[in-house]
Design an enzyme around this catalytic site. Structure first.
Site, short mmCIF file in Angstrom:
data_model
loop_
_atom_site.label_atom_id
_atom_site.label_comp_id
_atom_site.label_asym_id
_atom_site.label_seq_id
_atom_site.Cartn_x
_atom_site.Cartn_y
_atom_site.Cartn_z
N ASN A 42 30.47 0.36 -32.42
CA ASN A 42 30.81 -0.11 -33.57
C ASN A 42 29.49 -0.49 -34.50
O ASN A 42 29.88 -1.48 -35.33
CB ASN A 42 31.46 -1.30 -33.22
CG ASN A 42 30.98 -2.29 -32.17
OD1 ASN A 42 29.83 -2.19 -32.01
ND2 ASN A 42 31.87 -3.12 -32.02
N HIS A 89 27.04 -2.53 -33.13
CA HIS A 89 26.57 -3.82 -32.90
C HIS A 89 25.25 -3.67 -32.40
O HIS A 89 24.90 -2.49 -31.76
CB HIS A 89 27.50 -4.43 -31.85
CG HIS A 89 27.71 -3.70 -30.30
ND1 HIS A 89 28.67 -3.88 -29.45
CD2 HIS A 89 26.49 -3.13 -29.50
CE1 HIS A 89 28.21 -3.38 -28.49
NE2 HIS A 89 27.24 -2.90 -28.33
N GLU A 129 28.32 -8.47 -32.74
CA GLU A 129 29.70 -7.47 -33.17
C GLU A 129 29.79 -7.63 -34.68
O GLU A 129 29.45 -8.37 -35.21
CB GLU A 129 31.04 -7.98 -32.42
CG GLU A 129 30.98 -8.09 -30.75
CD GLU A 129 31.00 -6.53 -30.32
OE1 GLU A 129 30.62 -5.62 -30.66
OE2 GLU A 129 31.06 -6.54 -29.01
N ASP A 154 20.82 -9.87 -24.23
CA ASP A 154 21.91 -10.48 -24.01
C ASP A 154 22.51 -10.53 -22.55
O ASP A 154 21.76 -9.88 -21.73
CB ASP A 154 23.17 -9.82 -24.69
CG ASP A 154 22.99 -8.24 -24.72
OD1 ASP A 154 22.45 -7.57 -23.75
OD2 ASP A 154 23.50 -7.70 -25.57
#
Ligand code: F6R
Length: 241
Positions: A125, A127, A132, A59
Site C-alpha cells: 500500500n 507504506h 500507512e 518500527d
C-alpha cells in the site's frame, strides 16, 4: 534519486551492501521484513561494518511478549546486530505510556545525531516504516494502527491474522526524510503499484513513499517486476532516473 534495476534479491543485496560499506554509517536505520533479509545476510558474511555502528529500528509492534520471534528488535538482533557485535536502539514498546516511549525514542535519535543511512522496504500500500496511507509527511515517531493490508501481508509471520498485532510504534515520515541517505529496496510484481505511485504518481499522503521523492540522497533498488509499471506512469508525468 537514483533508480537501480537489479536482476534479483542477491544483486540488490550486493549493490546495497557496497553502498552501505562505502558510506560506513555511524547510525544505520534498519527496516525489518522479507526484503532486507538477503542484505543483512550479506553484511554479516562480509563482516565489514564497524562494530561502533549503532542500528536504530524503523518500527516495532506493540503487544508482543518479550522473546516473541516476531519482535523486530529480536529479528534485527538475530539477523544483523548480534552477528556483527553492533549496538541496537529500539522504541520501548512495553512502556505503560507508548506516547511517552515515542518521545523518548525521538530524544534517542536526536542524541545519536540522526540516521546516517536508512534501509527501507515498501508495503504493497506504499507504506514506509508503518506509516500507512493518509499519514501526514510531518509525523515523527508515533503510535500507529496498522492497515488491514499490512496485517494481512504480515500474517505469514504469525499463526494467522488474529496473531498479528493491531498497533505499532513507527518512526514518522519526517524522521525518514531527515535520514542523510536512504536506500529503498523492492522486489516483485506485488510491489509494482506501490513503486510506480512512489516514483511517478502524485506526491500525496495516499502514497507515503512519495514523500521521499525530493530526498537529496535516495537510491531505489528494485527488480524488473517491481518496476513494471514505472514507465507507464513516467511517460505522462516526469522522469525520475
Ligand atoms: C518493516 C517495515 C515495513 C516493510 C514493508 C515491506 O520494518 O518498516 O515498511 O519494509 O512492509 O515488507 P516486506 O519486506 O516483508 O515485503
Amino acid at each position: 534519486m537514483q533508480i537501480i534495476e537489479v536482476a534479483d534479491p542477491a544483486e540488490a543485496a550486493a549493490f546495497a551492501a557496497d553502498l552501505i560499506e562505502e558510506h560506513a554509517p555511524r547510525v544505520l536505520g534498519a527496516a525489518t521484513g522479507a526484503t532486507p533479509e538477503p542484505l543483512y545476510r550479506l553484511l554479516v558474511a562480509r563482516q565489514r561494518l564497524a562494530p561502533t555502528t549503532t542500528v536504530c529500528l524503523l518500527d516495532e509492534y506493540i503487544g508482543l511478549p518479550v522473546g516473541h520471534r516476531q519482535r523486530y528488535r529480536h529479528v534485527i538482533e538475530a539477523q544483523l546486530v548480534n552477528p556483527l557485535g553492533l549496538t541496537v536502539v529500539a522504541p520501548d514498546v512495553d512502556a505503560i505510556d507508548p506516547t511517552a516511549a515515542c518521545r523518548r525514542y525521538e530524544d534517542a535519535l536526536v542524541e545519536l545525531g540522526g540516521i546516517d543511512l536508512q534501509i527501507l522496504g515498501i508495503g504493497r500500500n506504499g507504506h514506509i516504516g508503518f506509516n500507512e496511507p493518509g499519514t501526514s509527511f510531518d509525523t515523527v515517531t508515533h503510535v500507529v494502527e496498522l492497515a488491514a493490508t499490512t496485517r494481512a501481508d504480515n500474517a505469514r509471520c504469525f499463526d494467522g491474522l488474529s496473531g498479528v498485532p493491531t498497533h505499532a510504534i513507527t518512526q514518522g515520515i519526517a524522521n525518514i526524510r531527515r535520514a542523510k541517505r536512504i536506500v529503498l529496496i523492492a522486489f516483485g510484481r506485488r510491489k509494482a503499484n506501490a513503486v510506480s505511485a512512489m516514483l511517478g504518481g502524485p506526491v500525496s499522503t495516499a502514497s507515503p513513499a512519495s514523500a521521499l521523492r525530493d530526498h537529496r540522497d535516495l537510491v531505489v533498488i528494485a527488480d524488473r517486476e517491481a518496476l513494471t509499471q514505472r514507465n507507464i506512469i513516467q511517460s505522462h508525468s516526469f522522469g525520475t532516473a
